[in-house]
Write an enzyme that holds these catalytic residues in place. Sequence first.
Site, PDB file in Angstrom:
ATOM      1  N   SER A   6       0.839  -1.193   0.000  1.00 43.17           N
ATOM      2  CA  SER A   6       0.000   0.000   0.000  1.00 43.17           C
ATOM      3  C   SER A   6       0.880   1.250   0.000  1.00 43.17           C
ATOM      4  O   SER A   6       1.735   1.394  -0.876  1.00 43.17           O
ATOM      5  CB  SER A   6      -0.951  -0.045   1.201  1.00 43.17           C
ATOM      6  OG  SER A   6      -1.948   0.938   1.094  1.00 43.17           O
TER       7      SER A   6
ATOM      8  N   ASP B 289     -13.322 -13.364   7.725  1.00 42.20           N
ATOM      9  CA  ASP B 289     -12.689 -12.283   8.490  1.00 42.20           C
ATOM     10  C   ASP B 289     -13.379 -10.948   8.223  1.00 42.20           C
ATOM     11  O   ASP B 289     -14.055 -10.767   7.202  1.00 42.20           O
ATOM     12  CB  ASP B 289     -11.179 -12.226   8.206  1.00 42.20           C
ATOM     13  CG  ASP B 289     -10.851 -11.626   6.857  1.00 42.20           C
ATOM     14  OD1 ASP B 289     -10.961 -10.404   6.715  1.00 42.20           O
ATOM     15  OD2 ASP B 289     -10.472 -12.386   5.941  1.00 42.20           O
TER      16      ASP B 289
ATOM     17  N   ASP C  60      -9.211  -4.101  -4.963  1.00 37.96           N
ATOM     18  CA  ASP C  60      -9.029  -4.919  -3.760  1.00 37.96           C
ATOM     19  C   ASP C  60      -9.743  -4.304  -2.560  1.00 37.96           C
ATOM     20  O   ASP C  60      -9.617  -4.759  -1.438  1.00 37.96           O
ATOM     21  CB  ASP C  60      -7.542  -5.100  -3.449  1.00 37.96           C
ATOM     22  CG  ASP C  60      -6.833  -3.784  -3.098  1.00 37.96           C
ATOM     23  OD1 ASP C  60      -7.498  -2.723  -3.082  1.00 37.96           O
ATOM     24  OD2 ASP C  60      -5.620  -3.809  -2.836  1.00 37.96           O
TER      25      ASP C  60
ATOM     26  N   HIS D  58      -7.216  -6.008   0.088  1.00 39.42           N
ATOM     27  CA  HIS D  58      -6.083  -5.123   0.324  1.00 39.42           C
ATOM     28  C   HIS D  58      -5.138  -5.598   1.428  1.00 39.42           C
ATOM     29  O   HIS D  58      -3.949  -5.267   1.408  1.00 39.42           O
ATOM     30  CB  HIS D  58      -6.599  -3.714   0.668  1.00 39.42           C
ATOM     31  CG  HIS D  58      -5.546  -2.666   0.619  1.00 39.42           C
ATOM     32  ND1 HIS D  58      -4.930  -2.273  -0.553  1.00 39.42           N
ATOM     33  CD2 HIS D  58      -4.972  -1.909   1.599  1.00 39.42           C
ATOM     34  CE1 HIS D  58      -4.043  -1.332  -0.299  1.00 39.42           C
ATOM     35  NE2 HIS D  58      -4.040  -1.097   0.995  1.00 39.42           N
TER      36      HIS D  58
ATOM     37  N   ASP E  86      -5.083  -9.025   2.448  1.00 42.51           N
ATOM     38  CA  ASP E  86      -4.735 -10.437   2.276  1.00 42.51           C
ATOM     39  C   ASP E  86      -3.268 -10.601   1.917  1.00 42.51           C
ATOM     40  O   ASP E  86      -2.629 -11.584   2.289  1.00 42.51           O
ATOM     41  CB  ASP E  86      -5.581 -11.079   1.172  1.00 42.51           C
ATOM     42  CG  ASP E  86      -6.999 -11.395   1.608  1.00 42.51           C
ATOM     43  OD1 ASP E  86      -7.233 -11.506   2.823  1.00 42.51           O
ATOM     44  OD2 ASP E  86      -7.870 -11.528   0.738  1.00 42.51           O
TER      45      ASP E  86
END
Length: 319
Positions: free
Chosen positions: A113, A245, A263, A285, A287
Amino acid sequence: MKKLLISAVATLMLGATLPAQAGLLDFWKKNESQTKHPIVLVPGILAFDTIAGVDYWYKIPAALESQGATVFIPKINSYDSSARRGERLIEQLENIQATSDGKIQKFNLMGHSQGGMTARYVMNVRPDLVASVTTMHTPHKGSPLADVATGIAEPGTLQGVTFEVFSNALGDLVNLMSDNKQDEADINAMLAEFNKAGAAAFNKRFPVGVPTTDCGQGQAKANVDGHTIRLYSWSGTATVTSGFDISDALFAVTASAFDGPTDGVTGQCSSHFGQVLKDDYRMNHIDVNNHVLGLVSLFETKPVTLFQNHANRLKNAGL
Protein backbone atom coordinates in the site's frame (compact mmCIF):
# COMPACT_ATOMS: atom_id res chain seq x y z
CA MET A 1 8.56 -66.01 -1.05
CA LYS A 2 10.95 -64.54 -3.61
CA LYS A 3 8.47 -61.81 -4.53
CA LEU A 4 7.89 -61.07 -0.87
CA LEU A 5 11.63 -60.71 -0.29
CA ILE A 6 12.02 -58.39 -3.28
CA SER A 7 9.10 -56.30 -2.06
CA ALA A 8 10.60 -56.03 1.43
CA VAL A 9 14.00 -54.96 0.05
CA ALA A 10 12.37 -52.41 -2.25
CA THR A 11 10.39 -50.97 0.66
CA LEU A 12 13.54 -50.65 2.76
CA MET A 13 15.37 -48.95 -0.11
CA LEU A 14 12.47 -46.58 -0.71
CA GLY A 15 12.31 -45.79 3.00
CA ALA A 16 15.99 -44.94 2.97
CA THR A 17 15.75 -42.91 -0.24
CA LEU A 18 12.76 -40.72 0.62
CA PRO A 19 14.29 -39.20 3.77
CA ALA A 20 17.45 -38.50 1.82
CA GLN A 21 15.43 -36.78 -0.92
CA ALA A 22 13.43 -34.86 1.65
CA GLY A 23 16.62 -33.76 3.35
CA LEU A 24 18.05 -32.62 0.02
CA LEU A 25 14.83 -30.73 -0.76
CA ASP A 26 14.91 -29.04 2.65
CA PHE A 27 18.53 -28.05 2.02
CA TRP A 28 17.65 -26.31 -1.23
CA LYS A 29 14.61 -24.64 0.28
CA LYS A 30 16.76 -23.18 3.02
CA ASN A 31 18.51 -21.12 0.36
CA GLU A 32 15.63 -20.27 -1.98
CA SER A 33 15.01 -16.84 -0.45
CA GLN A 34 18.65 -15.99 0.25
CA THR A 35 18.92 -12.76 -1.69
CA LYS A 36 22.20 -10.91 -2.13
CA HIS A 37 20.76 -7.79 -0.51
CA PRO A 38 18.50 -7.83 2.57
CA ILE A 39 14.74 -7.56 2.16
CA VAL A 40 13.02 -4.61 3.83
CA LEU A 41 9.25 -4.98 4.29
CA VAL A 42 7.76 -1.48 4.32
CA PRO A 43 4.24 -1.25 5.83
CA GLY A 44 1.40 0.91 4.57
CA ILE A 45 -1.05 3.09 6.48
CA LEU A 46 -1.60 2.28 10.15
CA ALA A 47 1.94 0.95 9.99
CA PHE A 48 3.36 -1.16 12.79
CA ASP A 49 5.85 -3.97 13.19
CA THR A 50 4.29 -6.05 15.97
CA ILE A 51 1.37 -5.32 18.31
CA ALA A 52 0.39 -7.77 21.05
CA GLY A 53 2.44 -10.46 19.36
CA VAL A 54 0.74 -10.02 15.97
CA ASP A 55 2.95 -8.98 13.05
CA TYR A 56 1.85 -6.50 10.38
CA TRP A 57 3.44 -8.99 7.97
CA TYR A 58 1.73 -11.99 9.56
CA LYS A 59 4.18 -14.96 9.52
CA ILE A 60 5.86 -13.64 6.37
CA PRO A 61 9.26 -12.56 7.79
CA ALA A 62 9.72 -15.92 9.53
CA ALA A 63 8.82 -17.78 6.33
CA LEU A 64 11.39 -15.78 4.35
CA GLU A 65 14.06 -16.24 6.99
CA SER A 66 13.42 -20.00 7.05
CA GLN A 67 14.59 -20.02 3.44
CA GLY A 68 17.72 -17.97 4.06
CA ALA A 69 16.53 -14.37 3.66
CA THR A 70 17.70 -11.50 5.82
CA VAL A 71 14.63 -9.41 6.63
CA PHE A 72 14.22 -6.02 8.27
CA ILE A 73 10.96 -4.37 9.41
CA PRO A 74 11.35 -0.59 9.78
CA LYS A 75 9.38 1.56 12.21
CA ILE A 76 7.23 3.87 10.11
CA ASN A 77 4.67 6.52 11.13
CA SER A 78 1.11 5.20 10.93
CA TYR A 79 -0.19 8.24 9.00
CA ASP A 80 2.09 10.64 7.17
CA SER A 81 3.27 11.71 3.74
CA SER A 82 5.44 9.25 1.85
CA ALA A 83 8.27 11.78 1.84
CA ARG A 84 8.40 12.04 5.64
CA ARG A 85 7.93 8.29 5.98
CA GLY A 86 10.69 7.87 3.42
CA GLU A 87 13.10 10.05 5.35
CA ARG A 88 12.56 7.90 8.46
CA LEU A 89 13.14 4.80 6.36
CA ILE A 90 16.38 6.24 4.97
CA GLU A 91 17.61 6.88 8.52
CA GLN A 92 16.99 3.25 9.44
CA LEU A 93 18.59 1.89 6.28
CA GLU A 94 21.67 4.01 6.89
CA ASN A 95 21.86 2.72 10.45
CA ILE A 96 21.63 -0.91 9.30
CA GLN A 97 24.29 -0.22 6.71
CA ALA A 98 26.62 1.50 9.20
CA THR A 99 26.44 -1.36 11.70
CA SER A 100 26.98 -4.13 9.13
CA ASP A 101 30.78 -3.76 8.89
CA GLY A 102 30.48 -3.09 5.18
CA LYS A 103 28.49 -6.27 4.49
CA ILE A 104 25.30 -4.45 3.55
CA GLN A 105 25.31 -1.81 0.83
CA LYS A 106 21.85 -1.99 -0.73
CA PHE A 107 18.36 -3.25 0.03
CA ASN A 108 15.42 -4.89 -1.70
CA LEU A 109 12.47 -2.71 -0.68
CA MET A 110 9.06 -4.38 -0.68
CA GLY A 111 6.20 -2.04 0.18
CA HIS A 112 2.54 -2.72 0.86
CA SER A 113 0.00 0.00 0.00
CA GLN A 114 1.55 3.35 0.98
CA GLY A 115 4.71 1.42 1.77
CA GLY A 116 5.17 1.18 -1.99
CA MET A 117 5.06 4.97 -2.31
CA THR A 118 7.48 5.26 0.60
CA ALA A 119 9.86 2.88 -1.16
CA ARG A 120 9.55 4.89 -4.38
CA TYR A 121 10.52 8.06 -2.51
CA VAL A 122 13.64 6.38 -1.12
CA MET A 123 14.53 4.98 -4.54
CA ASN A 124 14.43 8.44 -6.09
CA VAL A 125 16.26 10.42 -3.41
CA ARG A 126 18.73 7.73 -2.28
CA PRO A 127 19.12 5.27 -5.17
CA ASP A 128 22.50 4.23 -3.80
CA LEU A 129 20.64 2.36 -1.05
CA VAL A 130 18.25 0.46 -3.33
CA ALA A 131 18.69 -2.70 -5.40
CA SER A 132 15.01 -3.25 -6.17
CA VAL A 133 11.57 -1.89 -5.37
CA THR A 134 8.51 -4.12 -5.28
CA THR A 135 5.08 -2.65 -4.57
CA MET A 136 2.05 -4.67 -3.52
CA HIS A 137 -1.51 -3.31 -3.74
CA THR A 138 -0.13 0.24 -3.92
CA PRO A 139 -2.44 2.97 -5.33
CA HIS A 140 0.21 4.67 -7.47
CA LYS A 141 -2.37 6.77 -9.28
CA GLY A 142 -4.43 7.46 -6.19
CA SER A 143 -7.50 5.93 -4.61
CA PRO A 144 -11.06 7.30 -4.85
CA LEU A 145 -11.40 6.57 -1.14
CA ALA A 146 -9.06 9.49 -0.44
CA ASP A 147 -11.22 11.78 -2.60
CA VAL A 148 -14.34 10.60 -0.79
CA ALA A 149 -12.75 11.17 2.63
CA THR A 150 -11.47 14.65 1.83
CA GLY A 151 -14.79 15.51 0.18
CA ILE A 152 -16.87 14.51 3.19
CA ALA A 153 -14.43 15.70 5.86
CA GLU A 154 -12.78 18.68 4.19
CA PRO A 155 -9.85 20.04 6.25
CA GLY A 156 -10.84 23.07 8.30
CA THR A 157 -14.54 22.22 8.52
CA LEU A 158 -16.19 20.85 11.65
CA GLN A 159 -16.44 17.42 10.07
CA GLY A 160 -12.83 17.67 8.91
CA VAL A 161 -11.48 18.65 12.31
CA THR A 162 -13.44 15.89 14.03
CA PHE A 163 -12.21 13.34 11.50
CA GLU A 164 -8.63 14.59 11.83
CA VAL A 165 -8.61 14.44 15.64
CA PHE A 166 -10.12 10.95 15.76
CA SER A 167 -7.90 9.53 13.00
CA ASN A 168 -4.70 11.00 14.39
CA ALA A 169 -5.55 9.71 17.87
CA LEU A 170 -5.94 6.23 16.38
CA GLY A 171 -2.69 6.60 14.48
CA ASP A 172 -0.81 7.76 17.55
CA LEU A 173 -2.20 4.83 19.53
CA VAL A 174 -0.92 2.41 16.87
CA ASN A 175 2.47 4.13 16.98
CA LEU A 176 2.57 3.87 20.77
CA MET A 177 1.60 0.18 20.79
CA SER A 178 4.28 -0.49 18.20
CA ASP A 179 6.89 1.38 20.29
CA ASN A 180 7.25 4.02 17.61
CA LYS A 181 7.27 7.36 19.43
CA GLN A 182 9.31 9.40 16.99
CA ASP A 183 6.52 11.00 14.96
CA GLU A 184 2.91 12.09 15.38
CA ALA A 185 0.26 10.78 13.01
CA ASP A 186 -0.87 13.15 10.24
CA ILE A 187 -3.93 11.76 8.44
CA ASN A 188 -4.34 14.80 6.18
CA ALA A 189 -0.78 14.52 4.88
CA MET A 190 -1.51 10.94 3.87
CA LEU A 191 -4.88 11.69 2.25
CA ALA A 192 -3.49 14.65 0.34
CA GLU A 193 -1.10 12.28 -1.40
CA PHE A 194 -3.68 9.71 -2.42
CA ASN A 195 -6.48 11.86 -3.80
CA LYS A 196 -6.41 12.38 -7.56
CA ALA A 197 -4.49 15.65 -7.51
CA GLY A 198 -2.01 14.54 -4.86
CA ALA A 199 -1.17 11.29 -6.64
CA ALA A 200 -0.64 13.15 -9.91
CA ALA A 201 1.73 15.58 -8.20
CA PHE A 202 3.72 12.76 -6.60
CA ASN A 203 4.04 10.93 -9.93
CA LYS A 204 5.11 14.09 -11.71
CA ARG A 205 7.88 14.51 -9.15
CA PHE A 206 8.84 10.82 -9.18
CA PRO A 207 7.82 9.32 -12.55
CA VAL A 208 10.28 6.40 -12.58
CA GLY A 209 8.46 3.09 -12.89
CA VAL A 210 4.97 4.56 -13.32
CA PRO A 211 3.19 3.46 -16.54
CA THR A 212 2.66 6.24 -19.05
CA THR A 213 -0.67 4.73 -20.14
CA ASP A 214 -3.77 4.21 -18.01
CA CYS A 215 -3.27 0.48 -17.45
CA GLY A 216 0.15 -0.29 -18.87
CA GLN A 217 3.42 -1.40 -17.35
CA GLY A 218 6.36 0.68 -16.29
CA GLN A 219 9.98 -0.13 -17.05
CA ALA A 220 11.25 -3.32 -15.44
CA LYS A 221 14.68 -1.80 -14.87
CA ALA A 222 15.50 1.83 -14.21
CA ASN A 223 18.68 3.87 -13.97
CA VAL A 224 18.43 6.48 -11.23
CA ASP A 225 21.48 8.73 -10.94
CA GLY A 226 23.73 5.95 -12.23
CA HIS A 227 22.21 3.20 -10.07
CA THR A 228 20.37 0.32 -11.74
CA ILE A 229 17.20 -0.66 -9.87
CA ARG A 230 14.75 -3.45 -10.69
CA LEU A 231 11.05 -2.62 -10.39
CA TYR A 232 8.13 -4.98 -9.75
CA SER A 233 4.52 -4.92 -8.62
CA TRP A 234 1.57 -7.20 -7.93
CA SER A 235 -1.96 -6.77 -6.66
CA GLY A 236 -5.41 -8.34 -6.33
CA THR A 237 -8.96 -7.64 -7.45
CA ALA A 238 -11.10 -9.32 -4.81
CA THR A 239 -12.87 -7.97 -1.76
CA VAL A 240 -14.64 -10.97 -0.24
CA THR A 241 -12.00 -13.70 -0.18
CA SER A 242 -12.26 -16.00 2.84
CA GLY A 243 -15.75 -15.08 4.04
CA PHE A 244 -14.58 -15.47 7.63
CA ASP A 245 -12.69 -12.28 8.49
CA ILE A 246 -13.94 -8.75 9.11
CA SER A 247 -11.91 -7.26 6.27
CA ASP A 248 -14.22 -8.91 3.71
CA ALA A 249 -17.22 -6.91 4.91
CA LEU A 250 -15.18 -3.70 5.09
CA PHE A 251 -13.76 -3.95 1.59
CA ALA A 252 -17.07 -5.06 0.11
CA VAL A 253 -18.37 -1.64 1.20
CA THR A 254 -15.35 0.44 0.13
CA ALA A 255 -15.34 -1.23 -3.31
CA SER A 256 -18.50 0.73 -4.13
CA ALA A 257 -16.33 3.83 -4.59
CA PHE A 258 -14.57 2.22 -7.59
CA ASP A 259 -15.67 1.90 -11.20
CA GLY A 260 -13.51 -1.11 -12.01
CA PRO A 261 -11.81 -4.12 -10.36
CA THR A 262 -10.34 -3.37 -6.95
CA ASP A 263 -9.03 -4.92 -3.76
CA GLY A 264 -11.20 -2.51 -1.78
CA VAL A 265 -8.58 0.26 -1.54
CA THR A 266 -6.51 0.11 -4.74
CA GLY A 267 -7.82 -0.07 -8.28
CA GLN A 268 -6.37 -2.78 -10.51
CA CYS A 269 -4.68 -0.39 -12.93
CA SER A 270 -3.61 2.01 -10.18
CA SER A 271 -1.50 -0.80 -8.71
CA HIS A 272 0.70 -1.05 -11.82
CA PHE A 273 4.36 -0.18 -11.33
CA GLY A 274 7.48 -1.46 -13.07
CA GLN A 275 7.14 -5.07 -14.22
CA VAL A 276 3.60 -6.13 -13.33
CA LEU A 277 3.90 -9.72 -12.13
CA LYS A 278 0.15 -10.18 -11.68
CA ASP A 279 -2.70 -7.77 -10.98
CA ASP A 280 -5.68 -10.01 -10.34
CA TYR A 281 -4.88 -12.25 -7.40
CA ARG A 282 -7.93 -13.32 -5.42
CA MET A 283 -6.86 -11.07 -2.57
CA ASN A 284 -8.23 -7.99 -0.87
CA HIS A 285 -6.08 -5.12 0.32
CA ILE A 286 -4.73 -6.83 3.45
CA ASP A 287 -4.73 -10.44 2.28
CA VAL A 288 -1.35 -9.75 0.71
CA ASN A 289 0.23 -9.38 4.15
CA ASN A 290 -1.61 -12.50 5.29
CA HIS A 291 -4.33 -10.82 7.32
CA VAL A 292 -6.60 -11.04 9.10
CA LEU A 293 -4.49 -13.67 10.96
CA GLY A 294 -4.02 -15.82 7.88
CA LEU A 295 -7.71 -15.91 6.93
CA VAL A 296 -7.24 -15.66 3.16
CA SER A 297 -8.73 -17.39 0.13
CA LEU A 298 -8.41 -21.16 -0.04
CA PHE A 299 -8.41 -20.90 -3.83
CA GLU A 300 -5.39 -18.65 -4.28
CA THR A 301 -1.63 -18.92 -3.75
CA LYS A 302 -0.85 -18.26 -0.12
CA PRO A 303 0.68 -14.83 0.60
CA VAL A 304 3.64 -16.46 2.37
CA THR A 305 4.37 -18.44 -0.79
CA LEU A 306 4.15 -15.33 -2.96
CA PHE A 307 6.79 -13.61 -0.87
CA GLN A 308 9.05 -16.67 -0.88
CA ASN A 309 8.68 -16.99 -4.65
CA HIS A 310 9.49 -13.33 -5.15
CA ALA A 311 12.55 -13.56 -2.92
CA ASN A 312 13.69 -16.42 -5.11
CA ARG A 313 13.05 -14.24 -8.18
CA LEU A 314 15.23 -11.52 -6.68
CA LYS A 315 17.92 -14.05 -5.84
CA ASN A 316 17.96 -15.40 -9.40
CA ALA A 317 18.25 -11.83 -10.69
CA GLY A 318 21.39 -11.36 -8.61
CA LEU A 319 19.67 -9.06 -6.17
